[in-house]
Scaffold this motif. Structure first.
Motif, mmCIF file in Angstrom:
data_model
loop_
_atom_site.group_PDB
_atom_site.id
_atom_site.type_symbol
_atom_site.label_atom_id
_atom_site.label_comp_id
_atom_site.label_asym_id
_atom_site.label_seq_id
_atom_site.Cartn_x
_atom_site.Cartn_y
_atom_site.Cartn_z
ATOM 1 N N LEU A 173 7.993 8.894 7.654
ATOM 2 C CA LEU A 173 8.012 8.384 6.773
ATOM 3 C C LEU A 173 9.068 8.049 6.480
ATOM 4 O O LEU A 173 8.496 8.877 5.262
ATOM 5 N N ILE A 174 9.914 7.425 6.502
ATOM 6 C CA ILE A 174 10.854 7.200 4.965
ATOM 7 C C ILE A 174 10.890 6.306 4.201
ATOM 8 O O ILE A 174 10.410 5.126 3.410
ATOM 9 N N GLY A 175 11.066 7.226 2.860
ATOM 10 C CA GLY A 175 11.544 5.709 1.523
ATOM 11 C C GLY A 175 10.045 5.551 1.662
ATOM 12 O O GLY A 175 9.541 6.276 1.150
ATOM 13 N N ASP A 176 9.611 4.226 0.838
ATOM 14 C CA ASP A 176 8.858 3.464 0.217
ATOM 15 C C ASP A 176 7.551 3.253 1.444
ATOM 16 O O ASP A 176 6.773 2.840 1.141
ATOM 17 N N THR A 177 8.660 4.001 2.864
ATOM 18 C CA THR A 177 7.595 3.614 4.069
ATOM 19 C C THR A 177 5.764 4.062 3.866
ATOM 20 O O THR A 177 4.996 2.560 4.299
ATOM 21 N N ALA A 178 5.360 4.999 3.274
ATOM 22 C CA ALA A 178 4.237 5.387 3.547
ATOM 23 C C ALA A 178 3.247 4.786 2.557
ATOM 24 O O ALA A 178 2.643 4.472 3.079
ATOM 25 N N MET A 179 3.686 4.202 1.337
ATOM 26 C CA MET A 179 3.352 3.480 0.366
ATOM 27 C C MET A 179 2.515 2.140 0.927
ATOM 28 O O MET A 179 1.916 1.296 0.932
ATOM 29 N N ALA A 180 4.255 1.598 1.495
ATOM 30 C CA ALA A 180 3.812 0.376 2.447
ATOM 31 C C ALA A 180 3.132 0.401 4.008
ATOM 32 O O ALA A 180 2.178 -0.681 3.130
ATOM 33 N N MET A 181 2.763 1.169 3.743
ATOM 34 C CA MET A 181 1.661 0.970 4.917
ATOM 35 C C MET A 181 0.080 1.239 4.783
ATOM 36 O O MET A 181 -0.621 0.385 4.794
ATOM 37 N N PHE A 182 0.190 2.366 3.390
ATOM 38 C CA PHE A 182 -1.402 1.847 3.246
ATOM 39 C C PHE A 182 -1.262 0.987 2.154
ATOM 40 O O PHE A 182 -2.551 0.461 2.876
ATOM 41 N N ASP A 183 -0.489 0.974 1.785
ATOM 42 C CA ASP A 183 -0.789 -0.671 0.664
ATOM 43 C C ASP A 183 -1.649 -1.601 1.887
ATOM 44 O O ASP A 183 -2.244 -3.075 1.512
ATOM 45 N N ALA A 184 -0.510 -2.058 2.640
ATOM 46 C CA ALA A 184 -0.646 -2.879 4.067
ATOM 47 C C ALA A 184 -2.425 -2.919 4.543
ATOM 48 O O ALA A 184 -3.023 -3.581 4.832
ATOM 49 N N ALA A 185 -2.406 -1.815 4.354
ATOM 50 C CA ALA A 185 -3.995 -1.448 5.306
ATOM 51 C C ALA A 185 -5.192 -1.697 4.151
ATOM 52 O O ALA A 185 -5.974 -1.399 4.658
ATOM 53 N N GLY A 186 -4.855 -2.244 3.565
ATOM 54 C CA GLY A 186 -5.482 -2.282 2.312
ATOM 55 C C GLY A 186 -6.412 -0.779 1.805
ATOM 56 O O GLY A 186 -7.754 -0.891 1.205
ATOM 57 N N GLY A 187 -5.810 0.248 2.122
ATOM 58 C CA GLY A 187 -6.528 1.503 1.761
ATOM 59 C C GLY A 187 -7.241 1.251 2.770
ATOM 60 O O GLY A 187 -8.221 2.772 2.567
ATOM 61 N N ASP A 188 -7.631 1.404 3.763
ATOM 62 C CA ASP A 188 -9.065 1.897 5.347
ATOM 63 C C ASP A 188 -7.678 2.535 5.847
ATOM 64 O O ASP A 188 -6.691 2.172 6.570
ATOM 65 N N ARG A 189 -8.276 3.365 6.306
ATOM 66 C CA ARG A 189 -7.572 4.886 6.939
ATOM 67 C C ARG A 189 -7.328 4.448 8.120
ATOM 68 O O ARG A 189 -7.146 5.051 9.500
ATOM 69 N N ALA A 190 -8.864 3.599 8.411
ATOM 70 C CA ALA A 190 -8.763 3.757 10.528
ATOM 71 C C ALA A 190 -8.114 2.450 10.348
ATOM 72 O O ALA A 190 -7.158 2.349 11.748
ATOM 73 N N VAL A 191 -7.497 1.784 10.344
ATOM 74 C CA VAL A 191 -5.844 -0.074 10.202
ATOM 75 C C VAL A 191 -4.918 0.973 10.248
ATOM 76 O O VAL A 191 -4.178 0.943 10.245
ATOM 77 N N LEU A 192 -4.855 2.062 8.735
ATOM 78 C CA LEU A 192 -3.957 2.468 8.959
ATOM 79 C C LEU A 192 -3.707 3.236 10.502
ATOM 80 O O LEU A 192 -2.700 3.079 10.401
ATOM 81 N N THR A 193 -4.767 4.425 10.374
ATOM 82 C CA THR A 193 -4.052 4.578 11.697
ATOM 83 C C THR A 193 -4.400 3.754 12.909
ATOM 84 O O THR A 193 -2.513 4.187 13.690
ATOM 85 N N ARG A 194 -4.127 2.982 12.927
ATOM 86 C CA ARG A 194 -4.464 2.094 13.809
ATOM 87 C C ARG A 194 -3.063 1.518 13.675
ATOM 88 O O ARG A 194 -1.899 1.549 15.044
#
Length: 339
Positions: free
Chosen positions: A158-179
């Motif tokens: 994950l490049i740049g701010d992509t990791a944090m963007a995906m975490f925020d988009a998933a609402g902090g839910d690991r299952a959603v993030l993984t999907r």
């Protein structure tokens, strides 16, 4: 024993090959993180049968947990036990499990309401055949590291701010993030043996960023008591893995309204309270209307239903979880319409 994330993760991974840990107790407010550990145990156990219990069941049948942990499946296959919604009422059940002469099936217990100073957690920490982990939602760099770590397992950098963007988009839910990471890996044809870089353009290409405006509209329709509008918003968001982020955002909104309503009950005017909390100007009208519509007990009841709906989504998953969440949101909206 009191464990850290690395210790309990390692013990869970060994559970499928036997082990001396009977109980993995996951307490604290991060139910999504706790459920992720439970799913990890399921993967470690392979094709083993899963037995599901909950806190109310163990309150009325405290010996059930030890019995299930010691029993064999019909065909002698492996089994494991998952307990959700556990609280202090299950302390007796936990003690019976830890004291039982035999218990070959591992137990993972999710206890978001258990206090670190309560009997439940103390019993697990004191036992040599149990592990207790306090689960808190990751923030800041920890959140970014979590997203990056899951991505790495799928061959993504994950490049740049992509990791944090995906975490925020998933609402902090690991299952959603993984999907979402799985979708991204599929789109980029990534795998551990062929890693790929993922940036904001890749996220946009698969639509991994959620539409916050639509989510906010659905939340306001719920609180304002407009079930027909809510139904249309939910239909528009169907299939976007929005259930957990929406439920958590709604929970935060209800908590804020409850705090503000408490100030109104103490004698402050709604207008004064709204100004004191520096409510965004676009939200002032809706907030004032909500403060006049809802009372403290009604907000508390709605919040409890939202949290129960979140637990249902995490436990059920898939279509069942989505339908259940929609039902609960519509129930709240219909109740609000009658206020």
């Amino acid at each position: 024993m009191k464990a850290n994330a690395a210790q309990i993760g390692s013990a869970i991974d060994r559970a499928g090959n036997g082990g001396d840990i009977r109980l993995f107790l996951l307490h604290g407010p991060d139910e999504a993180g706790a459920m992720d550990y439970a799913e990890r145990l399921g993967r470690a156990m392979g094709q083993a049968e899963r037995v599901d219990l909950d806190g109310p069941t163990l309150k009325s049948q405290p010996g059930r947990l030890a019995d299930e942990a010691a029993s064999m499946s019909l065909f002698g296959d492996k089994r494991w036990v998952r307990v959700t919604g556990m609280g202090e009422e299950s302390a007796e059940a936990i003690q019976l499990l830890l004291d039982a002469p035999t218990a070959g099936n591992p137990v993972v217990a999710i206890a978001p309401g258990a206090k670190a100073t309560g009997k439940l957690v103390k019993a697990a920490i004191a036992a040599s055949n149990a592990m207790a982990l306090a689960c808190y939602p990751p923030e800041g760099q920890n959140a970014a590291r979590l997203a990056a770590g899951i991505a790495r397992e799928h061959g993504l950098r994950l490049i740049g701010d992509t990791a944090m963007a995906m975490f925020d988009a998933a609402g902090g839910d690991r299952a959603v993030l993984t999907r979402e990471i799985e979708k991204l890996a599929l789109y980029l044809d990534a795998a551990p043996d062929r890693p790929r870089d993922a940036d904001a353009d890749a996220l946009a290409a698969i639509g991994a960023n959620f539409d916050e405006a639509e989510m906010a509209t659905a939340i306001e329709a719920t609180i304002d008591g407009r079930p027909a509008d809510l139904g249309r918003e939910l239909a528009a968001l169907a299939g976007a893995n929005m259930e957990i982020p929406m439920l958590r955002a709604l929970a935060r909104r209800l908590v804020t309204l409850a705090e503000m309503r408490g100030e109104v009950d103490a004698g402050a005017s709604p207008d004064t309270v709204v100004e004191r909390h520096r409510v965004f100007w676009k939200e002032k009208s809706g907030t004032l209307k909500a403060l006049r519509k809802w009372d403290t007990s009604q907000l508390a009841a709605a919040l409890e239903r939202v949290r129960r709906a979140e637990r249902g989504v995490m436990a059920g998953g898939g279509t069942v979880g989505s339908v259940g969440a929609a039902h609960d949101l519509l129930t709240i909206a219909r109740a609000a319409a009658r206020l």
